[in-house]
Design a protein around this motif. Structure first.
Motif, PDB file in Angstrom:
ATOM      1  N   UNK A  79      41.757  52.115  41.346  1.00 31.42           N
ATOM      2  CA  UNK A  79      42.867  53.049  41.162  1.00 31.42           C
ATOM      3  C   UNK A  79      42.366  54.306  40.489  1.00 31.42           C
ATOM      4  N   UNK A  80      43.262  55.269  40.331  1.00 31.04           N
ATOM      5  CA  UNK A  80      42.875  56.545  39.743  1.00 31.04           C
ATOM      6  C   UNK A  80      42.355  56.345  38.325  1.00 31.04           C
ATOM      7  N   UNK A  81      41.196  56.935  38.029  1.00 32.24           N
ATOM      8  CA  UNK A  81      40.642  56.861  36.699  1.00 32.24           C
ATOM      9  C   UNK A  81      40.005  55.533  36.341  1.00 32.24           C
ATOM     10  N   UNK A  82      39.893  54.619  37.301  1.00 34.66           N
ATOM     11  CA  UNK A  82      39.316  53.302  37.039  1.00 34.66           C
ATOM     12  C   UNK A  82      37.999  53.184  37.793  1.00 34.66           C
ATOM     13  N   UNK A  83      37.010  52.626  37.168  1.00 35.07           N
ATOM     14  CA  UNK A  83      35.712  52.474  37.808  1.00 35.07           C
ATOM     15  C   UNK A  83      35.791  51.583  39.035  1.00 35.07           C
ATOM     16  N   UNK A  84      34.815  51.737  39.931  1.00 40.65           N
ATOM     17  CA  UNK A  84      34.760  50.914  41.131  1.00 40.65           C
ATOM     18  C   UNK A  84      34.594  49.442  40.755  1.00 40.65           C
ATOM     19  N   UNK A  85      35.180  48.574  41.544  1.00 39.90           N
ATOM     20  CA  UNK A  85      35.045  47.144  41.334  1.00 39.90           C
ATOM     21  C   UNK A  85      33.710  46.667  41.895  1.00 39.90           C
ATOM     22  N   UNK A  86      33.228  45.551  41.381  1.00 39.21           N
ATOM     23  CA  UNK A  86      31.984  44.990  41.889  1.00 39.21           C
ATOM     24  C   UNK A  86      32.238  44.289  43.212  1.00 39.21           C
ATOM     25  N   UNK A  87      31.449  44.617  44.215  1.00 42.83           N
ATOM     26  CA  UNK A  87      31.576  43.991  45.535  1.00 42.83           C
ATOM     27  C   UNK A  87      30.845  42.651  45.506  1.00 42.83           C
ATOM     28  N   UNK A  88      31.448  41.643  46.113  1.00 42.34           N
ATOM     29  CA  UNK A  88      30.852  40.306  46.142  1.00 42.34           C
ATOM     30  C   UNK A  88      30.191  39.985  47.469  1.00 42.34           C
ATOM     31  N   UNK A  89      30.622  40.639  48.561  1.00 38.11           N
ATOM     32  CA  UNK A  89      30.016  40.354  49.867  1.00 38.11           C
ATOM     33  C   UNK A  89      30.391  41.440  50.868  1.00 38.11           C
ATOM     34  N   UNK A  90      29.509  41.689  51.807  1.00 36.87           N
ATOM     35  CA  UNK A  90      29.780  42.555  52.955  1.00 36.87           C
ATOM     36  C   UNK A  90      29.418  41.773  54.209  1.00 36.87           C
ATOM     37  N   UNK A  91      30.278  41.836  55.230  1.00 37.51           N
ATOM     38  CA  UNK A  91      30.039  41.015  56.422  1.00 37.51           C
ATOM     39  C   UNK A  91      30.733  41.628  57.634  1.00 37.51           C
ATOM     40  N   UNK A  92      29.993  41.702  58.761  1.00 36.88           N
ATOM     41  CA  UNK A  92      30.598  42.128  60.021  1.00 36.88           C
ATOM     42  C   UNK A  92      31.222  40.914  60.719  1.00 36.88           C
ATOM     43  N   UNK A  93      32.483  41.052  61.116  1.00 36.72           N
ATOM     44  CA  UNK A  93      33.200  39.994  61.826  1.00 36.72           C
ATOM     45  C   UNK A  93      33.351  40.409  63.289  1.00 36.72           C
ATOM     46  N   UNK A  94      32.718  39.643  64.180  1.00 36.26           N
ATOM     47  CA  UNK A  94      32.772  39.934  65.614  1.00 36.26           C
ATOM     48  C   UNK A  94      33.935  39.160  66.214  1.00 36.26           C
ATOM     49  N   UNK A  95      34.960  39.887  66.635  1.00 33.36           N
ATOM     50  CA  UNK A  95      36.161  39.320  67.233  1.00 33.36           C
ATOM     51  C   UNK A  95      36.116  39.537  68.744  1.00 33.36           C
ATOM     52  N   UNK A  96      36.989  38.883  69.521  1.00 33.74           N
ATOM     53  CA  UNK A  96      36.918  39.030  70.982  1.00 33.74           C
ATOM     54  C   UNK A  96      37.041  40.465  71.476  1.00 33.74           C
ATOM     55  N   UNK A  97      37.827  41.313  70.775  1.00 31.30           N
ATOM     56  CA  UNK A  97      38.086  42.657  71.292  1.00 31.30           C
ATOM     57  C   UNK A  97      37.667  43.779  70.348  1.00 31.30           C
ATOM     58  N   UNK A  98      37.133  43.430  69.194  1.00 36.98           N
ATOM     59  CA  UNK A  98      36.712  44.467  68.257  1.00 36.98           C
ATOM     60  C   UNK A  98      35.785  43.859  67.211  1.00 36.98           C
TER      61      UNK A  98
END
Length: 366
Positions: A79-98
């Motif tokens: 939110x405004x004025x608040x530091x970025x949160x720590x990310x726990x994971x990044x992942x690409x999800x391959x779906x049938x159409x996108x």
């Protein structure tokens, strides 16, 4: 019947891969399990890599020879004025159409679609983006009212199953989102309650239209595994008890559940019955990631002991038993490996990240 197999970390085994040029990172990889996601784009002759570094996810596009062509950073803002949160994971999800890129974090989830100058978001736990990270299409904040003041509220564990995206949470629930063929009209379809401890990882494989076939497995901090059948309503088929050791990473292949544990063991279970088939003393320290090359049944395991191992899984056609062969061992000297993935479905190449390592290491078959 349990077949014991062991390949000690001091024995690198048969060498089937050679090291290629590495890909530089702007920041080093965080010490998180499963801290590498790979998306291959054969039609464009590109490979996307995603790595978490504290409050940001680094996204890179590279040519086959490893030359980085583009790089971008994503942040989850509270939110405004608040530091970025720590990310726990990044992942690409391959779906049938996108294809969607999913980020999970402490306190929230998101999906994206255009520029990164979106307005401040109140406490997201995960976000969903278009595959290049340019446009956010959805974000979700977890309900933390039931959490004590001492509990961390986070999301972790991401997988696509058909037209659903599943995300694990700190409470042990798995959120199932119904994803449309296009647009941002994403709906929370179901909340799966099979775990009592925080989710660590989720793995899926196509059921290929077979009714009653297990096509998703979830793991938690106590080592419990839950095997599911996806559909309009997900069904819990089998619950495999833990033994007091966390299971940071899990995979599913042709009815075989492969689970990597904090004691360095890889265990192979029957997805239908939950029976333990093989226990491999694969590593000397915590296994941080497992990955599978589905076309050939190669299993990759990587751990804090600096080693990456490649195993070949087979089913004996005569009695249906599971067999394992050790194919390759790779030592990344003085590095706590935290992420590793095959770069193609045939297992011809793989990439590795390590804690405090400002590059992605690449290996290809000899």
């Amino acid at each position: 019947m349990v077949a014991a197999d062991s390949e000690g970390p001091d024995d690198p085994g048969v060498r089937m891969f050679r090291r290629e040029c590495s890909i530089p990172l702007r920041g080093s990889a965080a010490a998180l399990s499963n801290n590498l996601s790979v998306l291959q784009l054969p039609t464009r002759n590109l490979t996307h890599f995603g790595v978490v570094h504290g409050p940001s996810a680094q996204l890179l596009s590279a040519a086959p020879e490893g030359v980085p062509l583009a790089q971008r950073q994503l942040h989850v803002k509270e939110g405004a004025g608040v530091n970025s949160l720590l990310i726990t994971q990044v992942h690409w999800c391959v779906l049938p159409f996108r294809v969607l890129l999913v980020l999970t974090s402490h306190r929230g989830i998101q999906l994206s679609k255009d520029k990164l100058d979106h307005p401040p978001i109140p406490a997201p736990i995960f976000q969903m983006y278009e595959s290049d990270g340019s446009i956010m299409v959805y974000w979700h904040a977890l309900d933390s009212r039931d959490a004590s003041s001492a509990q961390a509220v986070f999301a972790r564990g991401i997988a696509a199953s058909g037209h659903f995206i599943c995300v694990g949470t700190w409470s042990g629930q798995v959120l199932v989102f119904d994803i449309p063929a296009k647009g941002p009209n994403i709906v929370l379809n179901e909340e799966l309650a099979g775990h009592q401890m925080p989710i660590t990882d989720i793995a899926t494989e196509p059921a290929q239209g077979q009714d009653g076939v297990a096509d998703m497995v979830t793991a938690d901090d106590s080592g419990v595994l839950c095997v599911w059948r996806s559909g309009p309503e997900f069904t819990l088929l089998t619950r495999i008890p833990g033994f007091g050791v966390p299971c940071p990473s899990v995979q599913l292949w042709q009815g075989i559940v492969a689970a990597g544990y904090g004691n360095g063991q890889v265990r192979l279970y029957d997805a239908t019955t939950g029976a333990l088939h093989i226990q491999i003393n694969a590593h000397a320290r915590t296994i941080c990631v497992l990955d599978l090359a589905p076309e050939v049944g190669k299993l990759l395991s990587a751990a804090e002991d600096t080693f990456v191992h490649i195993w070949k899984l087979n089913r004996n056609p005569d009695n249906g038993s599971i067999e394992v062969e050790h194919c390759h061992g790779e030592c990344v000297s003085d590095t706590q490996v935290c992420g590793a993935r095959f770069c193609d479905p045939s297992g011809g190449s793989f990439a590795v990240t390590g804690y405090d390592l400002a590059e992605i290491l690449r290996f290809s078959s000899v």
